[in-house]
Design a protein around this motif. Structure first.
Motif, PDB file in Angstrom:
ATOM      1  N   TRP A  93      -4.177   9.334  -0.682  1.00 16.13           N
ATOM      2  CA  TRP A  93      -4.522   8.269   0.270  1.00 16.13           C
ATOM      3  C   TRP A  93      -6.026   8.219   0.532  1.00 16.13           C
ATOM      4  N   SER A  94      -6.621   9.323   0.867  1.00 15.05           N
ATOM      5  CA  SER A  94      -8.046   9.314   1.236  1.00 15.05           C
ATOM      6  C   SER A  94      -8.945   8.946   0.067  1.00 15.05           C
ATOM      7  N   ALA A  95      -8.478   9.100  -1.168  1.00 15.47           N
ATOM      8  CA  ALA A  95      -9.286   8.764  -2.339  1.00 15.47           C
ATOM      9  C   ALA A  95      -9.264   7.267  -2.659  1.00 15.47           C
ATOM     10  N   LEU A  96      -8.304   6.543  -2.135  1.00 11.29           N
ATOM     11  CA  LEU A  96      -8.240   5.099  -2.409  1.00 11.29           C
ATOM     12  C   LEU A  96      -9.354   4.372  -1.662  1.00 11.29           C
ATOM     13  N   PRO A  97      -9.959   3.357  -2.298  1.00 13.27           N
ATOM     14  CA  PRO A  97     -10.974   2.568  -1.591  1.00 13.27           C
ATOM     15  C   PRO A  97     -10.375   1.860  -0.382  1.00 13.27           C
ATOM     16  N   ARG A  98     -11.200   1.650   0.617  1.00  6.90           N
ATOM     17  CA  ARG A  98     -10.753   0.949   1.829  1.00  6.90           C
ATOM     18  C   ARG A  98     -10.302  -0.479   1.522  1.00  6.90           C
ATOM     19  N   THR A  99     -10.789  -1.045   0.426  1.00  9.65           N
ATOM     20  CA  THR A  99     -10.426  -2.411   0.052  1.00  9.65           C
ATOM     21  C   THR A  99      -9.102  -2.490  -0.699  1.00  9.65           C
ATOM     22  N   SER A 100      -8.441  -1.365  -0.889  1.00  8.81           N
ATOM     23  CA  SER A 100      -7.161  -1.363  -1.608  1.00  8.81           C
ATOM     24  C   SER A 100      -6.174  -2.307  -0.939  1.00  8.81           C
ATOM     25  N   ARG A 101      -5.417  -3.008  -1.759  1.00 11.42           N
ATOM     26  CA  ARG A 101      -4.388  -3.919  -1.270  1.00 11.42           C
ATOM     27  C   ARG A 101      -3.289  -3.099  -0.596  1.00 11.42           C
ATOM     28  N   GLU A 122       5.223   7.085 -11.030  1.00 12.70           N
ATOM     29  CA  GLU A 122       5.892   6.362 -12.112  1.00 12.70           C
ATOM     30  C   GLU A 122       5.717   4.844 -12.028  1.00 12.70           C
ATOM     31  N   TRP A 123       5.064   4.350 -10.963  1.00 11.46           N
ATOM     32  CA  TRP A 123       4.920   2.908 -10.738  1.00 11.46           C
ATOM     33  C   TRP A 123       3.943   2.324 -11.754  1.00 11.46           C
ATOM     34  N   VAL A 124       4.370   1.296 -12.463  1.00 13.05           N
ATOM     35  CA  VAL A 124       3.545   0.703 -13.519  1.00 13.05           C
ATOM     36  C   VAL A 124       3.576  -0.823 -13.441  1.00 13.05           C
ATOM     37  N   ALA A 125       2.550  -1.414 -14.043  1.00 11.71           N
ATOM     38  CA  ALA A 125       2.499  -2.862 -14.251  1.00 11.71           C
ATOM     39  C   ALA A 125       2.177  -3.075 -15.723  1.00 11.71           C
ATOM     40  N   HIS A 126       3.056  -3.727 -16.424  1.00  8.77           N
ATOM     41  CA  HIS A 126       2.878  -3.974 -17.867  1.00  8.77           C
ATOM     42  C   HIS A 126       2.573  -2.686 -18.623  1.00  8.77           C
ATOM     43  N   GLY A 127       3.292  -1.611 -18.257  1.00  8.77           N
ATOM     44  CA  GLY A 127       3.157  -0.341 -18.951  1.00  8.77           C
ATOM     45  C   GLY A 127       1.969   0.501 -18.541  1.00  8.77           C
ATOM     46  N   GLN A 128       1.145   0.018 -17.608  1.00 10.22           N
ATOM     47  CA  GLN A 128      -0.024   0.785 -17.169  1.00 10.22           C
ATOM     48  C   GLN A 128       0.216   1.337 -15.760  1.00 10.22           C
ATOM     49  N   SER A 129      -0.153   2.611 -15.586  1.00  6.78           N
ATOM     50  CA  SER A 129       0.019   3.261 -14.280  1.00  6.78           C
ATOM     51  C   SER A 129      -0.823   2.573 -13.222  1.00  6.78           C
ATOM     52  N   LEU A 130      -0.263   2.484 -12.031  1.00  9.68           N
ATOM     53  CA  LEU A 130      -0.980   1.921 -10.886  1.00  9.68           C
ATOM     54  C   LEU A 130      -1.526   3.060 -10.040  1.00  9.68           C
ATOM     55  N   GLN A 131      -2.722   2.901  -9.533  1.00  9.99           N
ATOM     56  CA  GLN A 131      -3.342   3.896  -8.663  1.00  9.99           C
ATOM     57  C   GLN A 131      -2.984   3.549  -7.226  1.00  9.99           C
ATOM     58  N   ALA A 132      -1.991   4.224  -6.700  1.00 16.17           N
ATOM     59  CA  ALA A 132      -1.471   3.878  -5.384  1.00 16.17           C
ATOM     60  C   ALA A 132      -1.198   5.133  -4.567  1.00 16.17           C
ATOM     61  N   SER A 133      -1.131   4.947  -3.263  1.00 15.33           N
ATOM     62  CA  SER A 133      -0.753   6.022  -2.366  1.00 15.33           C
ATOM     63  C   SER A 133      -0.053   5.409  -1.158  1.00 15.33           C
ATOM     64  N   VAL A 188       2.901   2.300   4.839  1.00  5.60           N
ATOM     65  CA  VAL A 188       1.916   1.485   4.142  1.00  5.60           C
ATOM     66  C   VAL A 188       1.824   2.010   2.718  1.00  5.60           C
ATOM     67  N   ILE A 189       1.977   1.111   1.766  1.00 11.02           N
ATOM     68  CA  ILE A 189       1.735   1.432   0.361  1.00 11.02           C
ATOM     69  C   ILE A 189       0.458   0.706  -0.014  1.00 11.02           C
ATOM     70  N   ALA A 190      -0.532   1.448  -0.500  1.00 13.08           N
ATOM     71  CA  ALA A 190      -1.823   0.856  -0.854  1.00 13.08           C
ATOM     72  C   ALA A 190      -2.082   1.038  -2.340  1.00 13.08           C
ATOM     73  N   LEU A 191      -2.723   0.033  -2.930  1.00 16.14           N
ATOM     74  CA  LEU A 191      -2.986  -0.001  -4.360  1.00 16.14           C
ATOM     75  C   LEU A 191      -4.465  -0.267  -4.607  1.00 16.14           C
ATOM     76  N   ASP A 192      -5.087   0.608  -5.382  1.00 16.16           N
ATOM     77  CA  ASP A 192      -6.478   0.412  -5.797  1.00 16.16           C
ATOM     78  C   ASP A 192      -6.483  -0.708  -6.832  1.00 16.16           C
TER      79      ASP A 192
END
Length: 182
Positions: free
Chosen positions: A24-32, A60-71, A81-85
């Motif tokens: 969580w703390s590593a995700l940018p503040r602008t993460s969706r 394991e969360w992916v979009a079009h086979g690519q891992s998503l950076q989320a916390s 809250v689920i946030a996505l870089d």
């Protein structure tokens, strides 16, 4: 002020309680961000189960086979809250649907409804308790003056991590409820 019991003795908000995902703390503040409110406070055991389940899901969360950076972050024992870089691959409609279905299935296992958007959690200063109220009743209470601009509410509508980094609790006048009120 401390979290306390509502009229029916069911705790509705654990003020100051927050647990976060490992990144969580590593995700940018602008993460969706997507916010889901449980229909009740989770027990400590349920929070532990949520932690394990969501960490696995997000790995394991992916979009079009690519891992998503989320916390994730759980505040008050019930607001997830689920946030996505968005510098990583963007979540797509399919991947967002996957996360919603996953959370609905987890909710069924736990006996928790994460999808009800028609309840407001607020601090009732007259009773010195956190309480839940149906949205329509809450707006009627605002009209009647029971709820005022300084009433504390859980702001359950956020679009970015920065909106919930410190806390989801804010005054009515600084929440989305004010926009609806106008």
């Amino acid at each position: 002020m401390q979290a306390s019991q509502s009229m029916n003795e069911a705790e509705v908000w654990k003020e100051g309680e927050c647990i976060e995902g490992t990144t969580w703390s590593a995700l940018p503040r602008t993460s969706r961000a997507w916010l889901y409110t449980a229909d009740r406070v989770l027990t400590a055991e349920e929070q532990d189960g949520l932690r394990a389940a969501i960490e696995t899901f997000l790995l394991e969360w992916v979009a079009h086979g690519q891992s998503l950076q989320a916390s994730w972050r759980l505040e008050g024992g019930r607001c997830l809250v689920i946030a996505l870089d968005e510098r990583s691959p963007n979540a797509t409609g399919c991947s967002i649907d996957t996360s919603v279905r996953w959370l609905q299935a987890l909710g069924e296992q736990m006996g928790v409804d994460w999808m009800n958007r028609n309840t407001v959690t607020y601090f009732n200063t007259n009773a010195s308790t956190w309480e839940d109220m149906p949205l329509a009743s809450f707006l009627a209470a605002r009209k009647a003056g029971v709820v005022d601009a300084n009433t504390l509410v859980v702001n359950a509508v956020v679009v970015s991590k920065m909106e919930c980094d410190s806390t989801l609790v804010c005054t009515f006048q600084n929440s989305w409820h004010e926009t609806m009120w106008r």
